[in-house]
Design a protein around this motif. Structure first.
Motif, PDB file in Angstrom:
ATOM      1  N   GLY A 114      11.617  50.009  31.033  1.00 30.80           N
ATOM      2  CA  GLY A 114      10.973  49.446  29.855  1.00 30.80           C
ATOM      3  C   GLY A 114      10.184  50.534  29.148  1.00 30.80           C
ATOM      4  N   VAL A 115       9.262  50.130  28.307  1.00 30.76           N
ATOM      5  CA  VAL A 115       8.450  51.098  27.583  1.00 30.76           C
ATOM      6  C   VAL A 115       7.024  50.552  27.513  1.00 30.76           C
ATOM      7  CG1 VAL A 115       9.029  50.074  25.356  1.00 30.76           C
ATOM      8  CG2 VAL A 115       8.290  52.463  25.457  1.00 30.76           C
ATOM      9  N   GLY A 116       6.060  51.451  27.566  1.00 30.25           N
ATOM     10  CA  GLY A 116       4.664  51.046  27.559  1.00 30.25           C
ATOM     11  C   GLY A 116       4.271  50.320  26.290  1.00 30.25           C
ATOM     12  N   PRO A 117       3.289  49.436  26.361  1.00 30.25           N
ATOM     13  CA  PRO A 117       2.879  48.624  25.203  1.00 30.25           C
ATOM     14  C   PRO A 117       2.286  49.433  24.062  1.00 30.25           C
ATOM     15  CG  PRO A 117       1.335  48.343  27.027  1.00 30.25           C
ATOM     16  CD  PRO A 117       2.499  49.104  27.570  1.00 30.25           C
ATOM     17  N   GLU A 174       9.451  43.328  31.402  1.00 30.46           N
ATOM     18  CA  GLU A 174       9.497  41.917  31.797  1.00 30.46           C
ATOM     19  C   GLU A 174      10.888  41.531  32.284  1.00 30.46           C
ATOM     20  OE1 GLU A 174       8.265  43.054  28.989  1.00 30.46           O
ATOM     21  OE2 GLU A 174       6.106  42.590  29.106  1.00 30.46           O
ATOM     22  N   ARG A 175      11.894  41.926  31.520  1.00 31.22           N
ATOM     23  CA  ARG A 175      13.268  41.603  31.899  1.00 31.22           C
ATOM     24  C   ARG A 175      13.658  42.313  33.197  1.00 31.22           C
ATOM     25  NH1 ARG A 175      17.546  39.450  29.007  1.00 31.22           N
ATOM     26  NH2 ARG A 175      19.638  40.068  29.713  1.00 31.22           N
ATOM     27  N   THR A 176      13.264  43.576  33.318  1.00 30.18           N
ATOM     28  CA  THR A 176      13.558  44.342  34.532  1.00 30.18           C
ATOM     29  C   THR A 176      12.879  43.716  35.746  1.00 30.18           C
ATOM     30  OG1 THR A 176      13.918  46.416  33.349  1.00 30.18           O
ATOM     31  CG2 THR A 176      13.240  46.588  35.652  1.00 30.18           C
ATOM     32  N   ALA A 177      11.600  43.327  35.595  1.00 31.12           N
ATOM     33  CA  ALA A 177      10.868  42.705  36.703  1.00 31.12           C
ATOM     34  C   ALA A 177      11.524  41.391  37.118  1.00 31.12           C
ATOM     35  CB  ALA A 177       9.413  42.469  36.303  1.00 31.12           C
TER      36      ALA A 177
END
Length: 234
Positions: A39-42, A217-220
Protein backbone atom coordinates in the motif's frame (compact mmCIF):
# COMPACT_ATOMS: atom_id res chain seq x y z
CA UNK A 1 17.91 -26.47 3.81
CA UNK A 2 17.59 -25.02 0.32
CA UNK A 3 15.19 -22.34 -0.89
CA UNK A 4 12.88 -24.75 -2.69
CA UNK A 5 12.45 -26.90 0.42
CA UNK A 6 11.65 -23.83 2.53
CA UNK A 7 9.06 -22.65 -0.01
CA UNK A 8 7.38 -26.04 -0.28
CA UNK A 9 7.26 -26.49 3.50
CA UNK A 10 5.80 -23.04 4.13
CA UNK A 11 2.10 -22.59 4.82
CA UNK A 12 2.16 -19.68 2.39
CA UNK A 13 4.75 -17.71 0.41
CA UNK A 14 3.93 -14.03 -0.08
CA UNK A 15 5.12 -11.99 -3.07
CA UNK A 16 4.83 -8.24 -3.59
CA UNK A 17 3.93 -8.63 -7.27
CA UNK A 18 2.44 -11.22 -9.61
CA UNK A 19 5.61 -10.94 -11.69
CA UNK A 20 7.70 -12.16 -8.74
CA UNK A 21 5.23 -14.96 -8.04
CA UNK A 22 5.45 -16.04 -11.68
CA UNK A 23 9.24 -15.98 -11.47
CA UNK A 24 9.10 -18.22 -8.39
CA UNK A 25 7.32 -20.84 -10.50
CA UNK A 26 10.65 -21.48 -12.20
CA UNK A 27 11.85 -22.80 -8.83
CA UNK A 28 8.79 -24.80 -7.85
CA UNK A 29 5.12 -25.20 -8.60
CA UNK A 30 4.61 -27.21 -5.43
CA UNK A 31 4.28 -24.34 -2.99
CA UNK A 32 1.37 -22.33 -1.65
CA UNK A 33 1.67 -18.75 -2.89
CA UNK A 34 -0.16 -15.44 -2.77
CA UNK A 35 0.39 -11.86 -3.93
CA UNK A 36 0.31 -9.16 -1.25
CA UNK A 37 0.64 -5.75 -2.85
CA UNK A 38 2.23 -2.85 -1.02
CA UNK A 39 0.00 0.00 0.00
CA UNK A 40 1.07 3.60 0.41
CA UNK A 41 1.26 5.84 3.45
CA UNK A 42 -1.62 8.25 4.15
CA UNK A 43 0.62 11.29 3.69
CA UNK A 44 0.94 10.58 -0.02
CA UNK A 45 -2.00 12.49 -1.48
CA UNK A 46 -2.65 14.87 -4.35
CA UNK A 47 -2.69 18.38 -2.93
CA UNK A 48 -5.43 20.86 -3.69
CA UNK A 49 -4.75 23.37 -6.46
CA UNK A 50 -3.69 26.25 -4.23
CA UNK A 51 -1.05 24.22 -2.42
CA UNK A 52 0.27 22.78 -5.69
CA UNK A 53 0.53 26.28 -7.16
CA UNK A 54 2.45 27.45 -4.08
CA UNK A 55 4.92 24.59 -4.51
CA UNK A 56 5.38 25.50 -8.17
CA UNK A 57 6.26 29.02 -7.08
CA UNK A 58 8.62 27.74 -4.39
CA UNK A 59 10.48 25.44 -6.81
CA UNK A 60 10.48 28.08 -9.60
CA UNK A 61 8.62 25.81 -12.01
CA UNK A 62 5.48 27.89 -12.56
CA UNK A 63 4.14 27.16 -16.05
CA UNK A 64 6.57 24.30 -16.58
CA UNK A 65 6.06 20.57 -16.94
CA UNK A 66 8.28 18.38 -14.77
CA UNK A 67 9.59 14.98 -15.87
CA UNK A 68 11.36 13.18 -13.05
CA UNK A 69 13.37 10.11 -12.11
CA UNK A 70 13.43 9.15 -8.42
CA UNK A 71 15.66 6.38 -7.13
CA UNK A 72 19.22 5.31 -6.51
CA UNK A 73 21.55 6.32 -9.32
CA UNK A 74 23.03 2.85 -9.68
CA UNK A 75 23.27 0.32 -12.52
CA UNK A 76 20.13 -1.71 -11.77
CA UNK A 77 18.02 1.47 -12.03
CA UNK A 78 19.38 2.01 -15.57
CA UNK A 79 20.13 5.76 -15.25
CA UNK A 80 22.25 5.65 -18.41
CA UNK A 81 19.14 6.04 -20.58
CA UNK A 82 17.86 9.15 -18.78
CA UNK A 83 19.91 11.74 -20.73
CA UNK A 84 18.78 10.20 -24.03
CA UNK A 85 15.13 9.99 -22.97
CA UNK A 86 15.07 13.50 -21.54
CA UNK A 87 16.77 14.85 -24.65
CA UNK A 88 14.14 13.31 -26.93
CA UNK A 89 11.33 14.61 -24.73
CA UNK A 90 12.89 18.10 -24.81
CA UNK A 91 13.03 18.01 -28.61
CA UNK A 92 9.50 16.63 -29.11
CA UNK A 93 7.58 18.58 -26.47
CA UNK A 94 6.89 22.14 -27.56
CA UNK A 95 6.04 23.61 -24.17
CA UNK A 96 8.16 24.79 -21.25
CA UNK A 97 9.71 21.79 -19.51
CA UNK A 98 12.29 20.92 -16.88
CA UNK A 99 13.76 17.66 -15.63
CA UNK A 100 14.44 16.43 -12.12
CA UNK A 101 16.49 13.60 -10.71
CA UNK A 102 15.83 12.74 -7.07
CA UNK A 103 18.29 10.37 -5.43
CA UNK A 104 21.99 9.69 -5.34
CA UNK A 105 24.48 6.98 -6.17
CA UNK A 106 27.88 6.18 -7.62
CA UNK A 107 26.81 6.92 -11.20
CA UNK A 108 25.59 10.43 -10.43
CA UNK A 109 28.68 12.29 -11.66
CA UNK A 110 28.69 10.32 -14.92
CA UNK A 111 25.04 11.09 -15.59
CA UNK A 112 25.47 14.75 -14.64
CA UNK A 113 28.24 15.11 -17.25
CA UNK A 114 26.03 13.59 -19.94
CA UNK A 115 23.23 16.03 -19.14
CA UNK A 116 25.71 18.90 -19.27
CA UNK A 117 27.06 17.74 -22.65
CA UNK A 118 23.50 17.63 -24.04
CA UNK A 119 22.71 21.05 -22.50
CA UNK A 120 19.62 19.71 -20.75
CA UNK A 121 18.09 21.66 -17.86
CA UNK A 122 18.11 18.92 -15.22
CA UNK A 123 18.02 19.55 -11.48
CA UNK A 124 19.79 16.94 -9.33
CA UNK A 125 18.19 17.05 -5.89
CA UNK A 126 20.17 14.30 -4.20
CA UNK A 127 18.45 12.29 -1.49
CA UNK A 128 15.25 13.80 -0.13
CA UNK A 129 13.86 12.94 3.35
CA UNK A 130 10.93 10.54 3.09
CA UNK A 131 8.54 12.98 4.76
CA UNK A 132 9.33 15.63 2.11
CA UNK A 133 8.84 13.42 -0.95
CA UNK A 134 5.11 14.13 -1.14
CA UNK A 135 5.87 17.81 -1.86
CA UNK A 136 8.20 16.92 -4.72
CA UNK A 137 5.89 14.31 -6.21
CA UNK A 138 3.04 16.82 -6.22
CA UNK A 139 5.14 18.88 -8.64
CA UNK A 140 5.87 15.99 -11.02
CA UNK A 141 3.89 15.56 -14.22
CA UNK A 142 5.55 12.32 -15.37
CA UNK A 143 7.79 9.99 -13.37
CA UNK A 144 10.04 7.62 -15.29
CA UNK A 145 11.48 4.38 -13.93
CA UNK A 146 13.65 2.62 -16.55
CA UNK A 147 14.99 -0.11 -14.24
CA UNK A 148 16.68 -3.28 -15.45
CA UNK A 149 15.11 -5.26 -12.61
CA UNK A 150 12.39 -4.58 -10.02
CA UNK A 151 10.08 -6.30 -7.59
CA UNK A 152 7.37 -3.73 -7.03
CA UNK A 153 8.87 -0.24 -6.58
CA UNK A 154 6.93 1.77 -4.02
CA UNK A 155 7.89 5.10 -5.63
CA UNK A 156 5.53 4.50 -8.56
CA UNK A 157 2.62 3.83 -6.19
CA UNK A 158 3.43 7.00 -4.25
CA UNK A 159 3.74 9.05 -7.43
CA UNK A 160 0.34 7.97 -8.73
CA UNK A 161 -1.24 8.80 -5.38
CA UNK A 162 0.22 12.30 -5.66
CA UNK A 163 -1.29 12.85 -9.10
CA UNK A 164 1.74 12.17 -11.31
CA UNK A 165 1.72 9.93 -14.35
CA UNK A 166 4.24 7.07 -14.44
CA UNK A 167 6.04 5.25 -17.25
CA UNK A 168 8.72 2.61 -16.99
CA UNK A 169 10.46 -0.46 -18.29
CA UNK A 170 8.57 -3.72 -18.68
CA UNK A 171 10.20 -5.49 -15.74
CA UNK A 172 8.95 -6.85 -12.43
CA UNK A 173 5.62 -5.55 -11.20
CA UNK A 174 5.77 -2.09 -12.81
CA UNK A 175 3.05 -2.91 -15.35
CA UNK A 176 0.78 -4.16 -12.56
CA UNK A 177 0.77 -0.65 -11.13
CA UNK A 178 0.91 1.63 -14.18
CA UNK A 179 -0.71 -0.51 -16.89
CA UNK A 180 0.63 -2.33 -19.95
CA UNK A 181 0.37 0.78 -22.15
CA UNK A 182 2.90 2.60 -20.01
CA UNK A 183 5.77 0.09 -19.89
CA UNK A 184 8.26 -0.66 -22.62
CA UNK A 185 10.79 -3.37 -23.43
CA UNK A 186 14.41 -2.56 -22.76
CA UNK A 187 15.53 -2.95 -26.35
CA UNK A 188 16.80 -0.58 -29.04
CA UNK A 189 13.36 1.04 -29.31
CA UNK A 190 13.04 1.80 -25.59
CA UNK A 191 14.22 5.42 -25.66
CA UNK A 192 12.00 6.31 -28.61
CA UNK A 193 8.93 4.49 -27.30
CA UNK A 194 9.02 5.80 -23.76
CA UNK A 195 9.81 9.34 -24.93
CA UNK A 196 6.79 9.32 -27.23
CA UNK A 197 4.57 8.15 -24.37
CA UNK A 198 5.87 10.88 -22.05
CA UNK A 199 5.21 13.57 -24.66
CA UNK A 200 1.71 12.22 -25.30
CA UNK A 201 0.99 12.33 -21.56
CA UNK A 202 2.17 15.93 -21.40
CA UNK A 203 0.22 17.02 -24.48
CA UNK A 204 -3.03 15.13 -23.90
CA UNK A 205 -3.42 15.53 -20.14
CA UNK A 206 -3.65 11.76 -19.67
CA UNK A 207 -4.37 10.82 -16.07
CA UNK A 208 -3.61 7.45 -14.54
CA UNK A 209 -5.42 5.98 -11.56
CA UNK A 210 -3.82 3.76 -8.96
CA UNK A 211 -5.49 0.30 -9.05
CA UNK A 212 -7.63 -0.41 -5.98
CA UNK A 213 -5.44 -3.43 -5.20
CA UNK A 214 -2.72 -1.15 -3.86
CA UNK A 215 -4.00 -0.29 -0.41
CA UNK A 216 -2.87 -1.49 3.00
CA UNK A 217 -6.50 -2.17 3.96
CA UNK A 218 -7.02 -4.54 1.06
CA UNK A 219 -3.65 -6.21 1.65
CA UNK A 220 -4.39 -6.65 5.37
CA UNK A 221 -7.76 -8.19 4.55
CA UNK A 222 -6.20 -10.75 2.19
CA UNK A 223 -3.43 -11.57 4.67
CA UNK A 224 -5.95 -11.94 7.52
CA UNK A 225 -8.02 -14.43 5.51
CA UNK A 226 -4.95 -16.48 4.65
CA UNK A 227 -3.79 -16.58 8.29
CA UNK A 228 -7.26 -17.65 9.42
CA UNK A 229 -7.28 -20.41 6.84
CA UNK A 230 -3.86 -21.60 8.03
CA UNK A 231 -4.91 -21.51 11.68
CA UNK A 232 -8.02 -23.55 10.92
CA UNK A 233 -5.80 -26.37 9.68
CA UNK A 234 -3.67 -26.46 12.83
Amino acid sequence: IDTITIMEDAECNFFVSKALLDTSNKLTLNARKSVLYNGVGPSFIKYEVGKRDALHEYFSIKGKKVVCFAGNIIDVKNPYVLPKVFNEVKEKYKGDITFWIIGDGKLRSTIEREFSDLQIDCKFWGNIPADKMVDYLNCVDVLILPSKNEGLPLIIVEALKCGANVVGSHVGGIAEVVGADNVFELDKTFVSNISQRIVKMLNCNIKQELPISFSWERTAEIEYKIYNKIMSRI
